[in-house]
Design an enzyme around this catalytic site. Structure first.
Site, PDB file in Angstrom:
ATOM      1  N   LYS A  44       0.848  -1.200   0.000  1.00 26.19           N
ATOM      2  CA  LYS A  44       0.000   0.000   0.000  1.00 26.19           C
ATOM      3  C   LYS A  44       0.878   1.243   0.000  1.00 26.19           C
ATOM      4  O   LYS A  44       1.938   1.273   0.646  1.00 26.19           O
ATOM      5  CB  LYS A  44      -0.916  -0.026   1.230  1.00 26.19           C
ATOM      6  CG  LYS A  44      -1.977   1.075   1.258  1.00 26.19           C
ATOM      7  CD  LYS A  44      -2.896   0.909   2.472  1.00 26.19           C
ATOM      8  CE  LYS A  44      -3.914   2.038   2.589  1.00 26.19           C
ATOM      9  NZ  LYS A  44      -4.776   1.883   3.770  1.00 26.19           N
ATOM     10  N   SER A  64      -9.850   2.159   2.831  1.00 27.62           N
ATOM     11  CA  SER A  64      -8.896   2.915   2.042  1.00 27.62           C
ATOM     12  C   SER A  64      -7.935   2.024   1.239  1.00 27.62           C
ATOM     13  O   SER A  64      -7.325   2.489   0.293  1.00 27.62           O
ATOM     14  CB  SER A  64      -8.097   3.850   2.941  1.00 27.62           C
ATOM     15  OG  SER A  64      -7.273   3.121   3.832  1.00 27.62           O
ATOM     16  N   SER A  87     -10.164  -0.256   6.963  1.00 26.15           N
ATOM     17  CA  SER A  87      -9.566  -0.035   5.645  1.00 26.15           C
ATOM     18  C   SER A  87      -9.038  -1.287   4.964  1.00 26.15           C
ATOM     19  O   SER A  87      -8.700  -1.246   3.778  1.00 26.15           O
ATOM     20  CB  SER A  87      -8.434   0.988   5.741  1.00 26.15           C
ATOM     21  OG  SER A  87      -8.965   2.272   5.898  1.00 26.15           O
TER      22      SER A  87
END
Lengths: 509, 534
Positions: free
Chosen positions: B65, B153, B177
Site C-alpha cells: 500500500k 482505504s 480499511s
C-alpha cells in the site's frame, strides 16, 4: 529606594527553567546531540526531521538524568506518567508538535534551599520534553534558515511555585540550580550556550493582598539579563499600579531586549495559542518503578551541599579552613559534565574532579599540606602560566610523591614548587617517576649532616665579617649566611635546618 | 486435499514469468497500482540456488500500500502533498518481506493518507473493483461493465489481489480499511491485533488505531506473510514485546479449540453473534451470507451463541473523534518545508509569517476528505472541546474494550498482563462472527451522479458502514474478512440486492488470538468449498 518600594509592594517571582540533559543521544531518536561546534543540520535523523513513518523511541539515559534531577530536588516521583503533544506550527518544529508532559509530569512537589539567603523554594513539577530546532534569520536574503541539530534534544522543565520575593533570590535560585544540576551530571547548565534557559513570571501585590496579575518574561539566557528583566518588569508594573488613575497589569508574555535592557510585549493573554494538547498515542506510559529509582538513587553523585558538609566535617578538625574548601569546590565549576550521567573516574586521570583528587591525596597525608598544594601552589602556578585549572597535569600518585618529598624533608618547599613548575611546563608522561625526575633535576636536598655542615663551614669562612657581627649580637645578619648557603646549594638546603646548623656552628666557635 | 493442491499451485504459480507484464496490462483498467517496480535481477539468479528455497516467501509477489515507506519506490499516500516523495528508508514490514524473499511488485492505490471508504479520495484516481459477476463476465466487455468501488482505504491492495496481480498485498487498517475493501473485492483480509506488526515506516493516520495487515486470495497465504511479519520491532514503541508474544502463543497452543486434525470433536468452539451488528441497514444478501457461514460452522459442531456488545452504537462517533484528532496531529508535519510538495505563495503576498506559507501549501495539497477530518480533529483538541469530545471518546473506547473482554472467554493478555493461563472461562465465546459490510460494493460516483442511487455516496452512509469494522479497531482486536461464495440459488428471486457481487464475513477474536482467527478462517474456507462442490 528599593527598600522603600518593597515596603509597599511584594514582588512575587516564579521561574520555569528549561534544562538540556547531558545525553549523547536525543530524547526520542538515536541521533547524536548537536554541539555548538557542529555544522548546521549535521546532527539529526529521519525522526528529528519528522519524516513520514517515523516513530519515537524513548532514550532511557535521558530518563535516568531526569530522575537524578528530581531526586536532587527532593521531588515525588510518579510511578506512572505520560507524554503529550503540544501543537504549534513553527519552522524549527518540523513535526508540528513538541512532545512534553502536560497532563501528568513525572515529578512533583520538590524543594531547593538557597544556601546563602536560606530560603526554601518549592518546586511545583518537573517534566521531560523535547527541545526544538533553531531558526536563524538571514538579513541578507531576508529568509529564515532552520538548523535541526538541536531538534529533539532531551530537556527537563523545572517549574517553581511563586516563592521568590526579590531579584537576589531569583538570581541565587538560578545559580544554585545550575550548580546542583552540574554536580548531579544532569546538564552543563550553561546559560550562554543555551543549555539552561529561564522563563520568569513576575507579579506585584500589596502585602496581605492576593497575588497580582503576572507577566512572563520568556527565554532569558543569563543571570544578568534575568536580574535586569525582573527589575524592569517591577518598575513597569509599579508604574501601572501606582499611576494617578491606577490600572490593572494585563497578563502577557514578554521578551527581554538585550540592547535596551527592557522587556517588551510578545503577545497578550487573548492571543495565547491553543496548543491542543493530546496524549501521545505512541509512547504510552512512562513507568518508574522502585528498582529504577533505586538504581538512579544509588548512583546519585552527592549534592554540592553534601560534599561541602562532608569536606568540612572530615578535614575541618584537621586544620583545613572552610574558605579553602570553597576554593577547592569552586575549581570544579569549569569542568565538563560527562555524558549520560557517567562518572569522572580516577583512571581517566585527565578529567578527575578536584574534590576526588583532594580526597585521594589526603590518604595518609596532612590535609592542610594537600589543600595548600592544590589550591595555592598548583592553582597559583597555573594562573601565572595563564592555564586554566585542571587536575590532569599530574596523576594523584605523582602529586602524592611530590608532596611526600617535601614533607619528608627530602626536598625543600621551593624545590617542590620548581619541580611542579617543570612538570606543568613539560608535561611528562603520567608514569614518570617524580623521585627520579627530582634527582635528575638535582632538586633532592643535600644530606642531613656531613655535606650540610661542610657547606655551612664554608659559609662561615667566606663571610668572616658577618660572622663577627653575629657574634657581637646582630642576629639578623645570620640571614646573609643562610642566603649564601641557599645560593650555593641552588635552593636545595632547607632554610630552617641551615639556620639552626649555622647558629650551632657559630656558637661553638 | 483439493484446497491444499489449489493453494500449492497458487504459491508456485508466479515462478516462471515476470508478473509485471500482467500487472501493467490489467492496471490500465483497474488502477490498483500507482507504481510498478522494476523486475529485481536477483530473482532469475536465485531460483536455482538451494538457499533461496529456504526463504519463506520466495517467488511470492507482494504489493505494498502506498502509505508504507519504500526506499526504491515513491510513497505518495495518494496525496498531492507527497506526490513526489520517496522515503529515505524501508518500512520494517518491507524489510522483513524482502528478507523473506518476497518479490515486491509495486505500490497500491489508496485513499489519501488512509482516509476514506471507497478509494475515491486519491490523486491517482479511483480503483475499479475488478470483480466479474457470472452474468457480466462472459458477455460484457470491460469498458461497458458497471464500475464499482473497490472499497477503501486499501482499495488498491484488495483489487490487486482480486485481479491476481499479486499473491499477497500489504495494507493498513485504521477503522476498517482492510476489511471493507476485502469484502467488496471478495478477498481475504486480516487486520491483526494492534502491536503485533511493526508500524515503523507506515505513514501515520491515527497511531493508536493504525494496523498493518494483509490481503490475499486465501487465509493460508495471509498466514504465510503474517508469520514473517509478526515479530518485535525495537523501532516501534507500540510493538509488543517478545515475552508477551510468547505468552500469547503459549495460551493459544494450550487452549485453542481448533485442534489440527479434528477441529470440533473434543472441543466446543463457541461462536458469538453480536446482535448490534445486524442493523436495519443491512441488506438481505449480507444477512444470508452470515447465515450460510454460521450454518456451516454449526454443522461442524460449533455452538452459535447470541451476544450483546452494548457500546457498539457509540463506537462510531468515538472513532471519528479519536482518529480525526490523531490525524490532525500526525499530519501537522506536512508543511512543505523539509520534504513533500510546497506551493509557493503568489507573488506579492505576505510571506513574513510562516503560518501563511504553511496554510497555502496545506490548503492546496490536502484533498477534501483529509481537510474535513483535520478540521474536525483540530476542533476536538481545542481547549474548549477537549473534555467533551476527546476525553469522552476515550471513555467510550474503554467501554468498547470492556464489551469485548466481557464476551470473550479468552483473557485479554495485552491489558491483563500476568494473568495466569490456567484456564479459559466456561462462559463467553472464542470468536465473534458478523458481516464485514452493510452492502456489496457501491457503484463508483461517476456512474451514480445523476441517478437516485446517489445515496451510496452520502458521507453519513459511508460512515455508517464503519459501524461494523470500527469496534475491533478501537479495541485493537484481530479481525479477518472471509469472502462468502455468492449463492447462485435459482430459488432466490431476482431481488435487486442479490447482485452477485462479493460479500464478506468478519471473524473477530480476542487480542492476540490472530492465529485462532486464521485457523477458523481456513476451516470456513474449506467448509465453503466443499459446500459449493456438493
Amino acid at each position: 529606594m528599593a527598600r522603600l518600594f518593597s515596603d509597599a509592594w511584594q514582588v512575587v517571582i516564579g521561574i520555569e527553567t528549561h534544562v538540556q540533559l547531558k545525553c549523547r543521544q536525543k530524547l526520542f531518536s538515536r541521533a547524536t546531540n548537536g554541539l555548538l561546534s557542529d555544522s548546521p543540520n549535521s546532527r539529526y535523523n529521519v525522526f528529528d526531521a519528522a519524516f513520514p513513518g517515523t516513530l519515537p523511541k524513548l532514550n532511557p539515559k535521558c530518563v535516568d538524568l531526569a530522575v537524578r534531577a528530581a531526586l536532587a530536588l527532593n521531588c515525588n516521583l510518579k510511578p506512572r506518567s505520560n507524554f503529550d503533544r503540544k501543537h504549534y506550527f513553527y519552522p524549527d518544529q518540523p513535526v508540528g508538535y513538541q512532545i512534553t508532559q502536560y497532563y501528568s509530569p513525572f515529578a512533583l512537589d520538590g524543594t531547593l534551599t538557597l544556601p546563602k539567603l536560606g530560603r526554601r523554594v518549592r518546586i511545583k513539577q518537573i517534566q521531560l520534553e523535547q527541545d526544538t530546532g533553531k531558526s536563524v534569520f538571514d538579513y541578507k536574503t531576508q529568509s529564515t534558515l532552520v538548523d535541526l541539530n538541536r531538534a529533539g534534544a532531551g530537556l527537563i522543565e523545572i517549574v517553581t511555585e511563586p516563592d521568590l520575593r526579590s531579584t537576589e533570590e531569583a538570581a541565587e535560585y538560578v545559580r544554585s540550580l545550575q550548580t546542583l544540576l552540574r554536580s548531579m551530571g544532569v546538564s552543563d547548565g550553561n546559560m550562554e550556550a543555551g543549555s539552561l534557559r529561564c522563563d520568569i513570571n513576575v507579579s506585584l501585590n500589596r502585602h496581605g493582598e492576593p497575588l497580582g496579575t503576572r507577566c512572563e518574561i520568556k527565554n532569558i539566557n543569563s543571570v544578568r539579563f534575568m536580574v535586569a528583566g525582573i527589575q524592569h518588569e517591577i518598575e513597569r508594573q509599579k508604574s501601572i499600579l501606582c499611576a494617578p488613575s491606577p490600572m490593572q497589569v494585563s497578563q502577557e508574555t514578554r521578551g527581554f531586549d538585550e540592547h535596551r535592557w527592557e522587556t517588551y510585549t510578545i503577545r497578550s493573554k487573548e492571543d495565547a495559542p491553543d496548543y491542543r494538547y493530546m496524549p501521545d498515542p505512541n509512547l504510552g506510559t512512562l513507568t518508574l518503578d522502585e528498582n529504577t529509582i533505586e538504581h538512579v538513587r544509588n548512583r546519585l553523585p552527592p549534592t554540592p551541599e553534601a560534599t561541602r558538609n562532608r569536606l568540612i566535617n572530615t578535614y575541618g578538625p584537621r586544620g583545613v579552613s572552610e574558605d579553602s574548601i570553597d576554593v577547592l569546590m569552586g575549581l570544579d565549576s569549569s569542568l565538563d559534565v560527562p555524558f549520560d550521567g557517567g562518572t569522572i573516574s580516577n583512571h581517566e586521570s585527565h578529567s578527575t574532579n578536584s574534590v576526588a583528587y583532594f580526597d585521594t591525596l589526603c590518604k595518609g597525608r596532612d590535609p592542610r599540606e594537600v589543600i595548600n598544594w592544590i589550591t595555592q601552589t598548583l592553582l597559583g602556578l597555573l594562573s601565572t602560566m595563564g592555564k586554566s585549572f585542571s587536575t590532569s597535569y599530574l596523576a594523584t600518585s605523582q602529586m602524592g610523591t611530590l608532596i611526600d618529598l617535601v614533607s619528608n624533608g627530602e626536598m625543600t618547599r621551593s624545590s617542590g614548587r620548581l619541580l611542579l613548575r617543570h612538570i606543568l611546563l613539560h608535561s611528562p608522561s603520567p608514569d614518570t617517576s617524580i623521585r627520579r625526575l627530582a634527582k635528575d633535576l638535582d632538586l633532592i636536598s643535600i644530606g642531613p649532616t656531613d655535606h650540610a655542615d661542610e657547606i655551612c663551614r664554608r659559609a662561615i669562612e667566606a663571610l668572616p665579617s658577618e660572622v663577627a657581627a653575629i657574634r657581637s649580637g646582630n642576629k639578623n645578619v645570620l640571614n646573609r649566611l643562610i642566603g649564601w648557603v641557599v645560593r650555593e646549594t641552588k635552593g636545595k638546603a632547607d632554610v630552617q635546618k641551615t639556620r639552626s646548623r649555622l647558629e650551632d656552628l657559630i656558637s661553638k666557635m | 486435499m483439493r484446497v491444499a493442491r489449489l493453494l500449492l499451485r497458487r504459491c508456485l504459480s508466479t515462478s516462471s514469468f515476470d508478473p509485471r507484464n500482467a500487472i501493467h496490462e490489467k492496471n490500465s483498467s483497474i488502477n490498483a497500482f500507482v507504481h510498478i517496480s522494476d523486475c529485481p535481477p536477483t530473482i532469475e539468479a536465485e531460483t536455482s540456488s538451494q538457499s533461496a528455497c529456504s526463504k519463506p516467501l520466495q517467488w511470492t509477489t507482494v504489493a505494498v500500500k502506498d502509505n508504507i515507506c519504500t526506499s526504491d519506490m515513491p510513497t505518495t499516500c495518494s496525496s498531492a502533498m507527497l506526490e513526489n516523495f520517496t522515503s529515505p528508508f524501508d518500512a520494517t514490514v518491507v524489510k522483513l518481506l524482502k528478507r523473506a524473499g518476497a518479490d515486491i511488485v509495486g505500490k497500491t492505490n489508496c485513499d489519501e493518507f488512509g482516509m476514506g471508504s471507497l478509494n475515491t479520495h486519491s490523486i491517482h484516481g479511483p480503483v475499479i473493483n475488478p470483480f466479474q459477476t457470472l452474468r457480466s463476465a462472459a458477455s460484457v466487455s470491460w469498458r461497458n461493465r458497471e464500475k464499482r468501488t473497490a472499497g477503501g482505504s486499501s482499495g488498491g491492495s484488495a483489487a490487486a489481489v482480486a485481479a491476481d496481480m499479486c499473491d499477497i498485498a500489504l495494507a493498513t487498517d485504521t477503522g476498517g480499511s482492510i476489511r471493507l475493501p476485502a469484502s467488496y473485492c471478495g478477498v481475504v483480509g486480516l487486520k491483526p491485533s494492534y502491536g503485533l506488526i511493526s508500524r515503523w515506516g507506515v505513514v501515520s493516520y491515527a497511531d493508536s488505531l493504525d494496523c498493518v495487515g494483509l490481503m490475499a486470495k486465501s487465509t493460508f497465504q495471509v498466514r504465510r506473510a503474517f508469520d514473517v511479519l509478526e515479530t518485535p520491532d525495537p523501532n516501534d514503541p507500540t510493538s509488543v514485546s517478545k515475552r508477551l508474544r510468547e505468552a500469547t502463543a503459549g495460551v493459544l497452543r494450550e487452549f485453542s479449540p481448533l485442534k489440527r486434525r479434528s477441529p470440533f470433536e473434543d472441543s466446543q468452539l463457541r461462536v458469538g453473534v453480536p446482535q448490534e451488528y445486524f442493523a436495519q441497514e443491512l441488506s438481505p444478501s449480507i444477512y444470508n451470507s452470515v447465515r450460510t457461514i454460521l450454518k456451516a460452522l454449526k454443522d461442524l459442531g460449533a455452538q452459535i451463541i447470541p451476544v450483546s456488545l452494548p457500546s457498539t452504537s457509540y463506537a462510531l462517533s468515538a472513532y471519528y473523534v479519536l482518529a480525526s484528532a490523531e490525524a490532525s496531529s500526525n499530519l501537522a508535519r506536512y508543511d512543505g518545508i523539509e520534504y513533500g510538495t510546497r506551493i509557493p505563495l503568489p507573488p506579492g503576498s505576505d510571506s513574513r509569517k510562516a503560518s501563511k506559507v504553511y496554510s497555502h501549501t496545506r490548503t492546496q495539497c490536502f484533498g477534501d476528505e483529509v481537510r474535513k477530518r483535520l478540521l474536525l480533529g483540530t476542533y476536538a483538541l481545542t481547549a474548549d472541546a477537549f473534555d467533551n469530545y476527546f476525553l469522552q471518546a476515550q471513555k467510550v473506547r474503554q467501554l468498547v474494550r470492556n464489551d469485548f473482554d466481557r464476551v470473550f472467554r479468552w483473557p485479554n493478555l495485552r491489558t491483563a498482563e500476568g494473568l495466569s493461563s490456567s484456564s479459559l472461562s466456561a462462559e463467553g465465546v472464542d470468536v465473534l462472527i458478523h458481516p464485514s459490510a452493510i452492502r456489496t460494493a457501491p457503484l463508483l460516483p461517476r456512474e451514480t451522479a445523476s441517478t437516485a442511487t446517489k445515496s451510496s455516496m452520502d458521507p453519513l452512509d459511508t460512515y455508517l458502514q464503519d459501524v461494523l469494522t470500527v469496534p475491533a479497531s478501537l479495541a485493537g482486536l484481530p479481525a479477518l474478512n472471509i469472502p462468502v461464495p455468492t449463492i447462485q440459488d435459482d430459488n432466490v428471486s431476482a431481488d435487486s440486492d442479490q447482485d452477485g457481487w462479493p460479500v464478506g464475513v468478519s471473524i473477530v477474536g480476542q487480542w492476540g488470538c490472530d492465529r485462532l482467527v486464521m485457523d477458523l478462517g481456513m476451516v470456513v474456507e474449506v467448509a465453503m468449498l466443499s459446500s459449493n462442490t456438493q
